[in-house]
Write a protein that holds these residues in place. Structure first.
Motif, PDB file in Angstrom:
ATOM      1  N   ALA A   5      29.962  30.874  65.531  1.00 45.63           N
ATOM      2  CA  ALA A   5      29.515  32.233  65.223  1.00 45.63           C
ATOM      3  C   ALA A   5      28.053  32.422  65.607  1.00 45.63           C
ATOM      4  CB  ALA A   5      29.723  32.531  63.742  1.00 45.63           C
ATOM      5  N   SER A   6      27.218  31.426  65.306  1.00 49.89           N
ATOM      6  CA  SER A   6      25.800  31.526  65.652  1.00 49.89           C
ATOM      7  C   SER A   6      25.616  31.679  67.159  1.00 49.89           C
ATOM      8  CB  SER A   6      25.063  30.287  65.144  1.00 49.89           C
ATOM      9  OG  SER A   6      23.698  30.317  65.518  1.00 49.89           O
ATOM     10  N   GLU A   7      26.337  30.874  67.924  1.00 49.14           N
ATOM     11  CA  GLU A   7      26.238  30.963  69.381  1.00 49.14           C
ATOM     12  C   GLU A   7      26.762  32.302  69.883  1.00 49.14           C
ATOM     13  OE1 GLU A   7      27.969  28.816  73.431  1.00 49.14           O
ATOM     14  OE2 GLU A   7      28.081  27.761  71.521  1.00 49.14           O
ATOM     15  N   ALA A   8      27.864  32.767  69.305  1.00 49.60           N
ATOM     16  CA  ALA A   8      28.442  34.036  69.751  1.00 49.60           C
ATOM     17  C   ALA A   8      27.489  35.192  69.507  1.00 49.60           C
ATOM     18  CB  ALA A   8      29.766  34.278  69.026  1.00 49.60           C
ATOM     19  N   CYS A  19      26.925  40.098  57.747  1.00 53.86           N
ATOM     20  CA  CYS A  19      27.217  38.657  57.735  1.00 53.86           C
ATOM     21  C   CYS A  19      26.023  37.874  57.205  1.00 53.86           C
ATOM     22  CB  CYS A  19      27.570  38.170  59.145  1.00 53.86           C
ATOM     23  SG  CYS A  19      29.188  38.701  59.745  1.00 53.86           S
ATOM     24  N   ALA A  20      24.819  38.224  57.659  1.00 57.13           N
ATOM     25  CA  ALA A  20      23.617  37.524  57.208  1.00 57.13           C
ATOM     26  C   ALA A  20      23.423  37.691  55.700  1.00 57.13           C
ATOM     27  CB  ALA A  20      22.400  38.033  57.966  1.00 57.13           C
ATOM     28  N   ALA A  21      23.659  38.901  55.189  1.00 54.61           N
ATOM     29  CA  ALA A  21      23.521  39.139  53.748  1.00 54.61           C
ATOM     30  C   ALA A  21      24.542  38.325  52.960  1.00 54.61           C
ATOM     31  CB  ALA A  21      23.678  40.627  53.453  1.00 54.61           C
ATOM     32  N   ALA A  51      34.904  38.094  61.598  1.00 56.15           N
ATOM     33  CA  ALA A  51      33.805  38.691  62.356  1.00 56.15           C
ATOM     34  C   ALA A  51      33.840  38.247  63.810  1.00 56.15           C
ATOM     35  CB  ALA A  51      32.468  38.322  61.719  1.00 56.15           C
ATOM     36  N   LEU A  52      34.190  36.988  64.051  1.00 51.82           N
ATOM     37  CA  LEU A  52      34.290  36.497  65.426  1.00 51.82           C
ATOM     38  C   LEU A  52      35.394  37.212  66.191  1.00 51.82           C
ATOM     39  CD1 LEU A  52      33.741  32.653  65.033  1.00 51.82           C
ATOM     40  CD2 LEU A  52      32.462  34.178  66.540  1.00 51.82           C
ATOM     41  N   ARG A  59      34.772  39.352  69.591  1.00 53.74           N
ATOM     42  CA  ARG A  59      35.485  39.126  70.856  1.00 53.74           C
ATOM     43  C   ARG A  59      36.047  40.428  71.432  1.00 53.74           C
ATOM     44  NH1 ARG A  59      37.969  34.560  68.073  1.00 53.74           N
ATOM     45  NH2 ARG A  59      36.944  32.619  68.681  1.00 53.74           N
ATOM     46  N   VAL A  60      36.475  41.341  70.551  1.00 52.90           N
ATOM     47  CA  VAL A  60      36.983  42.624  71.047  1.00 52.90           C
ATOM     48  C   VAL A  60      35.864  43.391  71.742  1.00 52.90           C
ATOM     49  CG1 VAL A  60      37.972  44.859  70.385  1.00 52.90           C
ATOM     50  CG2 VAL A  60      38.787  42.764  69.296  1.00 52.90           C
TER      51      VAL A  60
END
Length: 371
Positions: free
Chosen positions: A285-288, A179-181, A209-210, A214-215
């Protein structure tokens, strides 16, 4: 190649109504304003399901037991945009002749001129590949039976989800790194003149991705994102309908037409709505991800683990987050809020969401002046 195509068509038997023309009918309805763009993906997915079900029946000559056609990725979620690939896995119980069945299905799709991402696997093969391939593992998380053996499909999907939870210590760091890339390459949706609705930070890839996060880590992202997803998906569908291509970059010349298709005033209104949606997805997403790191889920902590370390009067470190102790005196101690914030800042962790909610409901005003 021509001979192989002819053989595949013969094995498929009677061909159902063309899928491409039904998809094009939906696109035409969107372009003339008869169908809201947001409704197209589910309708298109349902049509594809019905079409592929007939193809599987023809390919197996009505004996589909032991075969399961599985939709994965976005198609598995029932979200099929006009330019999207048909992402399919043909599962089989090591049946003889599976090669001929697979060939008949794939050639039916290719003859329609539809984009296809496909694989053929037994249950054990599917799980073996998923163990070492992040993309395959992610796709199976959204696996959904299109046609065929429901028992076989259900077992593979359930096993894939269990695998994802058990191997989260390996999968999540790799997913976060990818994700970062992608963010570095594609920028942030909220701040780009021509954002990529799928790849940019805050786009549809981050929503996927979120879902995977969560899974592995239930409760990691509590913010409702349906509205944000609807805005971005609607824009993507409209863009595909306008251009007739699987392009997700919303270039300047398409912004006013896409805005009109979505009932918005102009490109500025469209980009403002997308920016709001992108910021919400990106911040969630950042918080997760921070919660996942704080709780050490990427290192294999158990979802049910509850660890508390006392940090001071009424404040604890709970599952890697600064939190209020169960017996904290919110009404009698107005210093709790700044002390909780300080504890989180000093350790570089988040404040527990439940504690924030509790402060909002129960905390006493510090008064004037502050103590």
């Amino acid at each position: 190649m021509a001979e192989a195509r002819a053989a595949g068509r013969e094995r498929a038997g009677a061909r159902p109504e063309p899928l491409k023309s039904t998809r094009d009918d939906l696109v035409a309805q969107v372009l003339i304003g008869e169908l809201p763009p947001l409704e197209l993906p589910a309708r298109y997915a349902a049509l594809a399901d019905a079409w592929l079900g007939q193809v599987l029946e023809g390919a197996t000559e009505g004996r589909s037991n032991g075969y399961a056609l599985l939709a994965v990725g976005g198609y598995g979620r029932g979200v099929l945009c006009p330019g999207s690939d048909l992402d399919l896995v043909l599962l089989h119980r090591a049946r003889r002749g599976w090669e001929r069945v697979a060939e008949a299905i794939w050639y039916a799709v290719w003859d329609e001129g539809m984009p296809l991402d496909h694989s053929v696997r037994t249950r054990s093969e599917a799980l073996s590949v998923a163990r070492g391939d992040l993309k395959v593992a992610l796709g199976l998380l959204d696996g959904r039976l299109v046609a065929g053996d429901a028992g076989l499909a259900d077992r593979v999907v359930a096993a894939a989800q269990d695998l994802w939870r058990r191997q989260r210590g390996a999968f999540l760091p790799e997913l976060e790194s990818s994700c970062a890339a992608r963010h570095r390459e594609s920028g942030e949706l909220a701040f780009l003149l021509e954002p990529d609705l799928k790849q940019s930070e805050g786009g549809l890839r981050d929503l996927a991705a979120l879902r995977a996060l969560r899974v592995a880590f239930p409760g990691s992202a509590d913010a409702p994102l349906d509205g944000a997803e609807a805005v971005i998906t609607s824009a993507r569908v409209a863009l595909h309908c306008r251009t007739g291509r699987n392009s997700d970059r919303l270039v300047l010349q398409e912004q006013d037409p896409v805005a009109e298709m979505l009932g918005l005033r102009d490109a500025d209104a469209l980009m403002a709505a997308l920016a709001d949606a992108g910021r919400l997805v990106a911040s969630t997403a950042s918080e997760a991800w921070r919660r996942a790191r704080s709780a050490r889920f990427v290192l294999g902590a158990s979802p049910g683990a509850r660890e508390e370390i006392a940090l001071g009067d009424g404040i604890v470190l709970r599952d890697g987050e600064a939190a209020l102790a169960t017996d904290a005196d919110l009404a009698g101690d107005p210093s709790l809020l700044p002390r909780l914030a300080l504890a989180a800042a000093e350790r570089g962790v988040l404040v527990e969401r439940a504690s924030l909610d509790r402060l909002d409901l129960e905390a006493a005003s510090p008064g004037e002046p502050w103590p």
